[in-house]
Structure formats: structure tokens, C-alpha cells
Motif scaffolding. Structure first.
Motif, PDB file in Angstrom:
ATOM      1  N   PHE A   8       0.835  -1.197   0.000  1.00 34.17           N
ATOM      2  CA  PHE A   8       0.000   0.000   0.000  1.00 34.17           C
ATOM      3  C   PHE A   8       0.872   1.251   0.000  1.00 34.17           C
ATOM      4  CE2 PHE A   8      -2.223   3.382   2.256  1.00 34.17           C
ATOM      5  CZ  PHE A   8      -3.385   3.480   1.510  1.00 34.17           C
ATOM      6  N   ALA A   9       1.898   1.258   0.841  1.00 36.55           N
ATOM      7  CA  ALA A   9       2.780   2.426   0.945  1.00 36.55           C
ATOM      8  C   ALA A   9       3.503   2.697  -0.373  1.00 36.55           C
ATOM      9  CB  ALA A   9       3.789   2.227   2.072  1.00 36.55           C
ATOM     10  N   GLU A  10       3.962   1.649  -1.031  1.00 32.96           N
ATOM     11  CA  GLU A  10       4.635   1.820  -2.319  1.00 32.96           C
ATOM     12  C   GLU A  10       3.676   2.379  -3.368  1.00 32.96           C
ATOM     13  OE1 GLU A  10       7.876  -1.837  -1.979  1.00 32.96           O
ATOM     14  OE2 GLU A  10       5.891  -2.221  -2.831  1.00 32.96           O
ATOM     15  N   ALA A  11       2.457   1.860  -3.368  1.00 39.32           N
ATOM     16  CA  ALA A  11       1.457   2.330  -4.329  1.00 39.32           C
ATOM     17  C   ALA A  11       1.107   3.793  -4.068  1.00 39.32           C
ATOM     18  CB  ALA A  11       0.205   1.457  -4.261  1.00 39.32           C
ATOM     19  N   MET A  12       0.971   4.162  -2.807  1.00 37.38           N
ATOM     20  CA  MET A  12       0.656   5.556  -2.476  1.00 37.38           C
ATOM     21  C   MET A  12       1.793   6.486  -2.885  1.00 37.38           C
ATOM     22  SD  MET A  12      -2.350   6.133  -1.392  1.00 37.38           S
ATOM     23  CE  MET A  12      -2.105   7.788  -0.771  1.00 37.38           C
ATOM     24  N   THR A  13       3.019   6.061  -2.669  1.00 32.61           N
ATOM     25  CA  THR A  13       4.172   6.869  -3.067  1.00 32.61           C
ATOM     26  C   THR A  13       4.187   7.071  -4.578  1.00 32.61           C
ATOM     27  OG1 THR A  13       5.457   6.109  -1.169  1.00 32.61           O
ATOM     28  CG2 THR A  13       6.701   6.997  -3.030  1.00 32.61           C
ATOM     29  N   ALA A  14       3.945   5.995  -5.313  1.00 32.70           N
ATOM     30  CA  ALA A  14       3.911   6.087  -6.775  1.00 32.70           C
ATOM     31  C   ALA A  14       2.760   6.983  -7.229  1.00 32.70           C
ATOM     32  CB  ALA A  14       3.780   4.691  -7.389  1.00 32.70           C
ATOM     33  N   GLU A  41      -5.080   2.975 -11.874  1.00 33.41           N
ATOM     34  CA  GLU A  41      -4.813   1.602 -11.424  1.00 33.41           C
ATOM     35  C   GLU A  41      -4.289   1.595  -9.987  1.00 33.41           C
ATOM     36  OE1 GLU A  41      -5.441  -1.427 -12.811  1.00 33.41           O
ATOM     37  OE2 GLU A  41      -6.568  -0.256 -14.278  1.00 33.41           O
ATOM     38  N   LEU A  42      -3.392   2.516  -9.689  1.00 33.15           N
ATOM     39  CA  LEU A  42      -2.859   2.608  -8.327  1.00 33.15           C
ATOM     40  C   LEU A  42      -3.957   2.995  -7.341  1.00 33.15           C
ATOM     41  CD1 LEU A  42       0.529   4.362  -9.103  1.00 33.15           C
ATOM     42  CD2 LEU A  42       0.250   2.066  -8.133  1.00 33.15           C
ATOM     43  N   SER A  43      -4.812   3.911  -7.752  1.00 30.21           N
ATOM     44  CA  SER A  43      -5.922   4.329  -6.898  1.00 30.21           C
ATOM     45  C   SER A  43      -6.853   3.152  -6.615  1.00 30.21           C
ATOM     46  CB  SER A  43      -6.691   5.463  -7.572  1.00 30.21           C
ATOM     47  OG  SER A  43      -7.816   5.816  -6.816  1.00 30.21           O
ATOM     48  N   LYS A  44      -7.144   2.384  -7.632  1.00 29.21           N
ATOM     49  CA  LYS A  44      -8.001   1.201  -7.491  1.00 29.21           C
ATOM     50  C   LYS A  44      -7.353   0.192  -6.536  1.00 29.21           C
ATOM     51  CE  LYS A  44     -10.087  -2.347 -10.425  1.00 29.21           C
ATOM     52  NZ  LYS A  44     -10.222  -2.819 -11.807  1.00 29.21           N
ATOM     53  N   PHE A  45      -6.053  -0.022  -6.691  1.00 27.96           N
ATOM     54  CA  PHE A  45      -5.309  -0.941  -5.831  1.00 27.96           C
ATOM     55  C   PHE A  45      -5.365  -0.474  -4.372  1.00 27.96           C
ATOM     56  CE2 PHE A  45      -1.293  -1.846  -3.641  1.00 27.96           C
ATOM     57  CZ  PHE A  45      -1.268  -3.231  -3.692  1.00 27.96           C
ATOM     58  N   CYS A  46      -5.112   0.817  -4.152  1.00 27.86           N
ATOM     59  CA  CYS A  46      -5.123   1.361  -2.788  1.00 27.86           C
ATOM     60  C   CYS A  46      -6.513   1.272  -2.172  1.00 27.86           C
ATOM     61  CB  CYS A  46      -4.625   2.807  -2.786  1.00 27.86           C
ATOM     62  SG  CYS A  46      -2.861   2.963  -3.119  1.00 27.86           S
ATOM     63  N   HIS A  47      -7.522   1.576  -2.954  1.00 29.71           N
ATOM     64  CA  HIS A  47      -8.897   1.487  -2.464  1.00 29.71           C
ATOM     65  C   HIS A  47      -9.218   0.050  -2.040  1.00 29.71           C
ATOM     66  CE1 HIS A  47     -13.127   2.448  -2.043  1.00 29.71           C
ATOM     67  NE2 HIS A  47     -13.408   1.397  -2.784  1.00 29.71           N
ATOM     68  N   SER A  48      -8.794  -0.902  -2.849  1.00 29.77           N
ATOM     69  CA  SER A  48      -9.023  -2.311  -2.534  1.00 29.77           C
ATOM     70  C   SER A  48      -8.323  -2.707  -1.235  1.00 29.77           C
ATOM     71  CB  SER A  48      -8.526  -3.181  -3.690  1.00 29.77           C
ATOM     72  OG  SER A  48      -8.619  -4.538  -3.370  1.00 29.77           O
ATOM     73  N   LYS A  49      -7.085  -2.256  -1.073  1.00 27.29           N
ATOM     74  CA  LYS A  49      -6.338  -2.553   0.157  1.00 27.29           C
ATOM     75  C   LYS A  49      -7.042  -1.955   1.376  1.00 27.29           C
ATOM     76  CE  LYS A  49      -2.385  -4.668  -0.857  1.00 27.29           C
ATOM     77  NZ  LYS A  49      -1.948  -5.903  -0.230  1.00 27.29           N
ATOM     78  N   LEU A  50      -7.525  -0.723   1.241  1.00 21.94           N
ATOM     79  CA  LEU A  50      -8.219  -0.072   2.355  1.00 21.94           C
ATOM     80  C   LEU A  50      -9.527  -0.784   2.684  1.00 21.94           C
ATOM     81  CD1 LEU A  50      -7.622   3.690   1.557  1.00 21.94           C
ATOM     82  CD2 LEU A  50      -6.652   2.369   3.450  1.00 21.94           C
TER      83      LEU A  50
END
Length: 77
Positions: A8-14, A41-50
Motif C-alpha cells: 500500500f505504501a509503495e502504491a501511495m508513493t507512486a 490503477e494505483l488508486s483502485k489498488f489502494c482502495h481495494s487494500k483499504l
């Protein structure tokens, strides 16, 4: 070779870096479109993680071992 799963942290940084680049406004249109797609795509990934994290927190196990439903908007029931 398989790619290491992104955290999650890596995706948020990117995602933050993509936003920074797009906000500067000096990215060529084609690159901006690619960055936007990557950002989505990163936003979707982060949302899924949350969402997954929230699902894990829906129930709180009391010290006695009892499970109590938890609504993050209302507090413990």
C-alpha cells in the motif's frame, strides 16, 4: 520472473509522484494519459487494500474472546 507484490505504501508513493507530475503541467499529452491510467490503477489498488483492511476491522475481539460488531462511523455496538 514474478514481480514482487506492491505494498500500500509503495502504491501511495507512486500515486503521489504521478499526481505531482500531472500537477506540474509540463508532461506531454501522451505521457499524461499514460500517467493518468497508471494513477487510476494505483488508486483502485489502494482502495481495494483499504477496503480489505476495513473488513478485517469490522469485528473486534474483546479481551474475553467475544466478538463484537464494530461500525467505524458509530463506534462499538
Amino acid at each position: 520472473m514474478t514481480e514482487k507484490q506492491q505494498t500500500f505504501a509503495e502504491a501511495m508513493t507512486a500515486l503521489e509522484e504521478i499526481v505531482r507530475q500531472l500537477e506540474q503541467g509540463d508532461v506531454p499529452l501522451e505521457n499524461a494519459i499514460d500517467l493518468y491510467k497508471q494513477g487510476m490503477e494505483l488508486s483502485k489498488f489502494c482502495h481495494s487494500k483499504l477496503q480489505h483492511a476495513e473488513e478485517q476491522l469490522v469485528s473486534i475481539v474483546q479481551e474475553t474472546g467475544e466478538t463484537t460488531a464494530f461500525d467505524p462511523l458509530k463506534g462499538e455496538n
